[in-house]
Design an enzyme around this catalytic site. Structure first.
Site, mmCIF file in Angstrom:
data_model
loop_
_atom_site.group_PDB
_atom_site.id
_atom_site.type_symbol
_atom_site.label_atom_id
_atom_site.label_comp_id
_atom_site.label_asym_id
_atom_site.label_seq_id
_atom_site.Cartn_x
_atom_site.Cartn_y
_atom_site.Cartn_z
ATOM 1 N N GLU A 45 22.640 49.441 -30.560
ATOM 2 C CA GLU A 45 22.805 49.095 -29.123
ATOM 3 C C GLU A 45 23.951 49.854 -28.552
ATOM 4 O O GLU A 45 25.033 50.123 -29.472
ATOM 5 C CB GLU A 45 22.870 47.669 -29.011
ATOM 6 C CG GLU A 45 23.346 47.152 -27.601
ATOM 7 C CD GLU A 45 22.492 47.369 -26.477
ATOM 8 O OE1 GLU A 45 22.867 48.362 -25.534
ATOM 9 O OE2 GLU A 45 21.288 46.977 -26.638
ATOM 10 N N CYS A 66 15.440 27.029 -4.399
ATOM 11 C CA CYS A 66 14.443 28.122 -5.218
ATOM 12 C C CYS A 66 13.704 27.349 -6.474
ATOM 13 O O CYS A 66 14.350 26.965 -7.372
ATOM 14 C CB CYS A 66 15.353 29.124 -5.810
ATOM 15 S SG CYS A 66 14.494 30.361 -6.871
ATOM 16 N N GLN A 85 16.906 37.017 -22.588
ATOM 17 C CA GLN A 85 15.485 36.590 -21.664
ATOM 18 C C GLN A 85 15.784 35.522 -20.952
ATOM 19 O O GLN A 85 16.309 34.440 -21.263
ATOM 20 C CB GLN A 85 14.498 36.540 -22.678
ATOM 21 C CG GLN A 85 14.289 37.798 -23.559
ATOM 22 C CD GLN A 85 13.278 38.697 -22.654
ATOM 23 O OE1 GLN A 85 13.242 38.669 -21.623
ATOM 24 N NE2 GLN A 85 12.992 39.887 -23.505
ATOM 25 N N ASP A 134 12.756 47.429 -27.848
ATOM 26 C CA ASP A 134 13.017 46.532 -26.600
ATOM 27 C C ASP A 134 13.769 47.158 -25.469
ATOM 28 O O ASP A 134 14.963 46.750 -25.140
ATOM 29 C CB ASP A 134 13.445 45.090 -27.099
ATOM 30 C CG ASP A 134 13.292 44.242 -25.794
ATOM 31 O OD1 ASP A 134 12.783 44.598 -24.932
ATOM 32 O OD2 ASP A 134 13.608 43.098 -25.939
ATOM 33 N N CYS A 194 11.321 35.484 1.440
ATOM 34 C CA CYS A 194 11.986 36.049 0.178
ATOM 35 C C CYS A 194 11.011 37.060 -0.660
ATOM 36 O O CYS A 194 9.920 36.835 -0.673
ATOM 37 C CB CYS A 194 12.080 34.776 -0.620
ATOM 38 S SG CYS A 194 13.235 35.095 -2.306
ATOM 39 N N CYS A 207 9.612 36.393 -5.212
ATOM 40 C CA CYS A 207 8.472 36.030 -5.823
ATOM 41 C C CYS A 207 7.232 36.261 -4.904
ATOM 42 O O CYS A 207 7.034 35.130 -4.269
ATOM 43 C CB CYS A 207 8.624 34.442 -6.069
ATOM 44 S SG CYS A 207 10.011 34.141 -7.241
ATOM 45 N N CYS A 253 8.021 26.585 -2.339
ATOM 46 C CA CYS A 253 9.055 27.023 -1.784
ATOM 47 C C CYS A 253 9.514 27.338 -0.370
ATOM 48 O O CYS A 253 8.383 27.740 0.224
ATOM 49 C CB CYS A 253 9.312 28.467 -2.707
ATOM 50 S SG CYS A 253 11.013 29.377 -2.158
ATOM 51 N N CYS A 278 9.077 45.337 -20.480
ATOM 52 C CA CYS A 278 8.687 44.707 -19.063
ATOM 53 C C CYS A 278 8.297 45.654 -18.264
ATOM 54 O O CYS A 278 8.281 45.067 -17.001
ATOM 55 C CB CYS A 278 10.236 43.784 -18.847
ATOM 56 S SG CYS A 278 11.520 45.299 -18.604
ATOM 57 N N TYR A 281 17.719 48.931 -29.373
ATOM 58 C CA TYR A 281 18.097 48.471 -27.964
ATOM 59 C C TYR A 281 18.109 46.733 -28.140
ATOM 60 O O TYR A 281 17.739 45.903 -27.760
ATOM 61 C CB TYR A 281 17.156 48.647 -26.975
ATOM 62 C CG TYR A 281 16.589 50.399 -26.664
ATOM 63 C CD1 TYR A 281 17.257 50.971 -25.939
ATOM 64 C CD2 TYR A 281 15.478 50.614 -27.472
ATOM 65 C CE1 TYR A 281 16.827 52.151 -25.486
ATOM 66 C CE2 TYR A 281 15.101 51.852 -27.118
ATOM 67 C CZ TYR A 281 15.932 52.730 -26.162
ATOM 68 O OH TYR A 281 15.541 54.131 -26.145
#
Length: 453
Positions: free
Chosen positions: A335, A162, A285, A383, A81, A84, A75, A410, A314
């Site tokens: 939800e 990117c 996702q 989730d 940046c 990442c 990259c 996550c 969720y």
């Protein structure tokens, strides 16, 4: 503690760990200093910029000797940046660090045995996976800049390619930047309320079709017809263009108002053999390849039976609900976001699935209402967002007494907190599977099997 480190000190040391923001961790006389960059094994020079009672903050000045785990990045903006921080990290070592990070959280926060954590499932090709991006627009050195923010700041790392997003996304961004220069459109200035464009959002599907969202600071988008013409002439795979209006000063990318300028209302993407109709601001996702693996693991952990009544909390636009529905008797998706529920119902119709019911409201409110109607849940999947489940939701789940819970997360830290709460009741955490949904970043996805003791 007698702290020998002072603000302004320029020191040297070896990076011994990585902090939860992706920067290096060094020690000076047993005093911990968190750096903005650095990989495990780097010998570095750094400046101390802040000193607290128990830790310090440092800025990396130079890598004296690079770590054996360090590789050249493909990259061109990875030095700047902040999107990442692991682009310089060998992929096998990225996976190892993520696995160890989850284990630490499970042990320290969750008070659980780390042996329940299974080896992380990585990607064969950890690039070009991201199907949804929101890219800041601003100035850098007097020129229009489009790219993610630099680490620890709101300065933009002006990018041209990117490596985590699709190639069409990169080309669309270049075209919009050239358009802004040609028509003298300025990035939006939040402080002075001047200029036009503040972010560019791009969604792509498995067929490389694209939805483009131009985020403006006001209702005014000059030369919008010319922009539509240039984009659609250059990219036949653009199926939709929106303007989003966001005049706020906060970190939220999208405002409430979406105005369609061209094409389809939604973009359709697939997971397995299921199709999903996705609105500009719907959650979906970002890694299509790993999501299929994730949802297969959810189904495995749920151990679905044809007589099962399932609650999906969720549920978003219904992806997990619909993925499970064919193996269950009935699935109820809950939800709080009304637009997501509308999309979920549309997705059920799109896939000809009739044994699902999507309900708009908070889980802590809807679950007792379902119980009062005589609906007995067999299994629950959750989730939640990064902040995890509200304690009231967890308590309501415990009261509902399902035989099995599958938790998708996550954020390993809030996951560990919630697992501790569940395991202090009648539930036992059996297994945690990790997936690398976000190569190059510090983030990890977890799916957990929890059973009633």
């Amino acid at each position: 503690m007698d702290i020998s480190v002072k603000i302004g000190d320029i020191l040297e040391g070896e990076v011994i760990d990585i902090n939860y923001e992706g920067g290096g961790v060094v020690k000076k006389d047993n005093f911990t200093i968190f750096l903005d960059k650095g990989l495990i094994g780097d010998i570095v020079k750094y400046r101390v910029v802040k000193v607290k009672k128990t830790y310090g903050i440092g800025k990396l000045l130079d890598i004296i000797k690079p770590s054996d785990h360090r590789i050249p990045s493909i990259c061109n903006t990875s030095e700047e940046c902040g999107g990442c921080p692991f682009q310089f990290f060998k992929y096998t070592n990225q996976l190892k660090w993520k696995e160890e990070k989850v284990k630490k959280d499970i042990e320290k926060i969750g008070r659980l045995d780390a042996n329940i954590v299974k080896h992380i499932i990585g990607m064969e090709e950890p690039y070009r996976y991201r199907n949804n991006v929101q890219i800041p627009v601003g100035f850098k050195d007097g020129e229009i800049a489009i790219g993610f923010y630099e680490s620890g700041s709101y300065n933009i790392a002006n990018m041209s390619n990117c490596v985590i997003q699709t190639e069409i996304s990169n080309e669309i961004i270049k075209t919009i930047k050239n358009f802004m220069k040609e028509y003298n459109l300025k990035p939006y200035d939040r402080k002075n309320k001047t200029g036009n464009i503040r972010h560019i959002g791009i969604r792509t599907n498995e067929n490389n079709k694209a939805m483009v969202i131009i985020v403006t600071g006001s209702r005014n988008l000059p030369y919008s017809k010319e922009l539509i013409r240039i984009l659609t002439e250059n990219f036949k795979d653009i199926i939709s263009i929106y303007q989003n209006i966001n005049s706020g000063n906060g970190p939220v990318v999208y405002g409430k108002k979406f105005k369609k300028l061209y094409g389809e209302d939604k973009i359709v993407d697939c997971i397995g053999d299921l199709k999903f109709s996705i609105s500009p601001n719907s959650f979906f996702q970002v890694n299509r390849v790993q999501t299929k693996i994730l949802y297969d693991k959810v189904k495995e952990y749920m151990d679905l039976k044809s007589e099962d009544i399932i609650f999906d909390l969720y549920c978003g636009i219904g992806t997990i609900s619909l993925y499970m529905a064919r193996q269950a008797k009935k699935v109820y998706g809950v939800e709080i976001v009304e637009e997501a529920i509308k999309d979920a119902r549309e997705n059920a119709h799109l896939n000809n699935i009739e044994n699902v019911e999507f309900i708009c409201g908070s889980s802590e409110k809807i679950l007792p209402e379902l119980k009062e109607k005589g609906i007995k849940v067999d299994k629950i999947v959750v989730d939640p967002p990064r902040k995890g489940c509200e304690k009231q939701v967890l308590d309501t789940i415990i009261e509902m007494n399902p035989e099995r819970i599958v938790y998708v997360s996550c954020n390993p830290s809030t996951l560990a907190r919630d697992l501790k709460h569940l395991s202090e009741s009648v539930y036992k955490v059996k297994e945690i599977q990790l997936l690398d949904m976000f190569p190059g970043s510090i983030h990890t996805e977890c799916v957990v099997r929890i059973e009633r003791a």
